[in-house]
Design a protein around this motif. Sequence first.
Motif, PDB file in Angstrom:
ATOM      1  N   GLY A 234       0.814  -1.210   0.000  1.00 49.29           N
ATOM      2  CA  GLY A 234       0.000   0.000   0.000  1.00 49.29           C
ATOM      3  C   GLY A 234       0.845   1.257   0.000  1.00 49.29           C
ATOM      4  O   GLY A 234       2.071   1.205   0.134  1.00 49.29           O
TER       5      GLY A 234
ATOM      6  N   LEU B 246     -13.501  -0.628   3.660  1.00 46.58           N
ATOM      7  CA  LEU B 246     -12.852  -0.216   2.407  1.00 46.58           C
ATOM      8  C   LEU B 246     -13.892   0.295   1.419  1.00 46.58           C
ATOM      9  O   LEU B 246     -15.003  -0.251   1.327  1.00 46.58           O
TER      10      LEU B 246
ATOM     11  N   PRO C 132      -4.590   4.660  -0.864  1.00 49.44           N
ATOM     12  CA  PRO C 132      -3.366   3.924  -0.535  1.00 49.44           C
ATOM     13  C   PRO C 132      -3.273   2.526  -1.176  1.00 49.44           C
ATOM     14  O   PRO C 132      -2.180   1.984  -1.253  1.00 49.44           O
ATOM     15  N   PHE C 133      -4.396   1.966  -1.587  1.00 43.32           N
ATOM     16  CA  PHE C 133      -4.342   0.608  -2.127  1.00 43.32           C
ATOM     17  C   PHE C 133      -4.839   0.577  -3.566  1.00 43.32           C
ATOM     18  O   PHE C 133      -5.828   1.216  -3.911  1.00 43.32           O
ATOM     19  N   ARG C 134      -4.126  -0.213  -4.392  1.00 47.45           N
ATOM     20  CA  ARG C 134      -4.477  -0.270  -5.790  1.00 47.45           C
ATOM     21  C   ARG C 134      -4.058  -1.630  -6.335  1.00 47.45           C
ATOM     22  O   ARG C 134      -2.969  -2.137  -6.025  1.00 47.45           O
TER      23      ARG C 134
ATOM     24  N   ILE D 150      -2.980  -6.737  -4.275  1.00 46.29           N
ATOM     25  CA  ILE D 150      -2.205  -5.513  -4.028  1.00 46.29           C
ATOM     26  C   ILE D 150      -0.714  -5.845  -3.930  1.00 46.29           C
ATOM     27  O   ILE D 150       0.059  -5.101  -3.328  1.00 46.29           O
TER      28      ILE D 150
ATOM     29  N   PHE E 290      -6.731  -9.632  -0.110  1.00 52.07           N
ATOM     30  CA  PHE E 290      -7.098  -8.302   0.369  1.00 52.07           C
ATOM     31  C   PHE E 290      -8.536  -8.110  -0.085  1.00 52.07           C
ATOM     32  O   PHE E 290      -8.811  -8.104  -1.288  1.00 52.07           O
TER      33      PHE E 290
ATOM     34  N   SER F  55      -8.864   1.226  -7.101  1.00 54.40           N
ATOM     35  CA  SER F  55      -8.203   1.876  -5.968  1.00 54.40           C
ATOM     36  C   SER F  55      -9.121   1.768  -4.760  1.00 54.40           C
ATOM     37  O   SER F  55     -10.336   1.907  -4.889  1.00 54.40           O
TER      38      SER F  55
ATOM     39  N   ASP G 236      -9.729   2.724  -0.473  1.00 55.95           N
ATOM     40  CA  ASP G 236      -9.350   3.604   0.628  1.00 55.95           C
ATOM     41  C   ASP G 236     -10.244   3.303   1.835  1.00 55.95           C
ATOM     42  O   ASP G 236     -11.276   2.650   1.693  1.00 55.95           O
TER      43      ASP G 236
END
Length: 370
Positions: free
Chosen positions: A262, A289, A298-300, A319, A326, A343, A345
């Motif tokens: 992340g 999420l 922060p996560f993609r 991720i 995840f 994405s 968050d």
Amino acid sequence: MAELKLTGVRKSYGQAEVLHGIDLAIGAGEFVVFVGPSGCGKSTLLRVIAGLEDITGGTLEIGGKVVNAMTPKERGIAMVFQSYALYPHMTVYENMAFGLTLEKGKGKEEIDAKVCEAARILQIEPYLDRLPKALSGGQRQRVAIGRAITRDPRVFLFDEPLSNLDAALRVQTRIEIARLHEKMAGTTMIYVTHDQVEAMTLADRIVVLNKGYVEQVGTPMQLYKNPDNLFVAKFLGSPAMNVLPAEIGRAGETTTVLPEGGGRITLPIASPGTLEGRSAHLGIRPEDLTIAQAGDAPFRGAVTLTESLGEVTLIYVDIGRPDEPFVAKLPGEVQIARGTVVSLDASPEAMRLFDEEGRAVRSRARRAAA
Ligand code: ADP
Ligand code: MG
């Protein structure tokens, strides 16, 4: 109606200690659920309380009296097992009355009144003349509970009473047990399960056990929202909380967290500095999420699987941690093709930090609220 107090309760089988000093206070009339993985000592703790097993160390008090040396009967406890344990050659009525007929000084009328009252509470009056083999699993379990009710116990113990029932019946009987606790207001109940849904829905307070230790005690929501450690955090909630190893930095009064897989996240923890430069774990529940615009999130990663459960959709996102799913739990029906890059968050309030040993690091906001 009685309160229970366990102080340093230990239990060994030969050389192997399976309960390592349990301290626990249970209020009169409370519904307490012991939950934990298979083999963690739930049944042993219940059997120790019931008096079916001797305690190796510590004291057990019921209603203010030490009962270590008392028989199960003297303790005023009734226990309901997973396996029902009904007498196959006796009718429902006889099964429920049997324990009472063995007691001295109980007249026929008194026994009849008690059996009929229990049958009424559990709505099994139409089956009183049947043999257990002519009942469904759920009805048999109600007879077993009825037999316990007729003894007027001060404390009711249940050991995974719903495990042998199919899913629909399990839900129905669970609701009946919750009603039973209301009807028998003041009766202390201790209920063992490995099923977190039963624990969350039935309990006034949950005791999470792990390897013979108490991990945390609290209301279902306290444990869900403020787990003391990673074990409790991951045990309650389905799918389980996402947990990522993270590096901790510091920028002024805030803490920056760089989770594996992340981007940089800033969290308001209660004592910034204590974790600076250390490793930690970042926890985010799937339902916290949300799909975000690319850029700041922060996560993609690419969606590897979606599961539509009707009221929610689970999406599994790669991720960059191939062996660890995840998962995001999104409301409603969400159509996302496999391979789509998304994405994700979550709000800083919903993110939880745990130190290297898995102990919760309180956030400023949460500490102020606690
Ligand atoms: P749970 O009910 O949480 O699944 P138990 O209380 O049945 O767990 O068991 C806890 C531990 O104690 C396990 O490791 C189990 O093997 C051990 N154990 C339970 N009963 C006995 C026994 N009678 N003799 C030896 N070990 C036992
Ligand atoms: Mg068990």
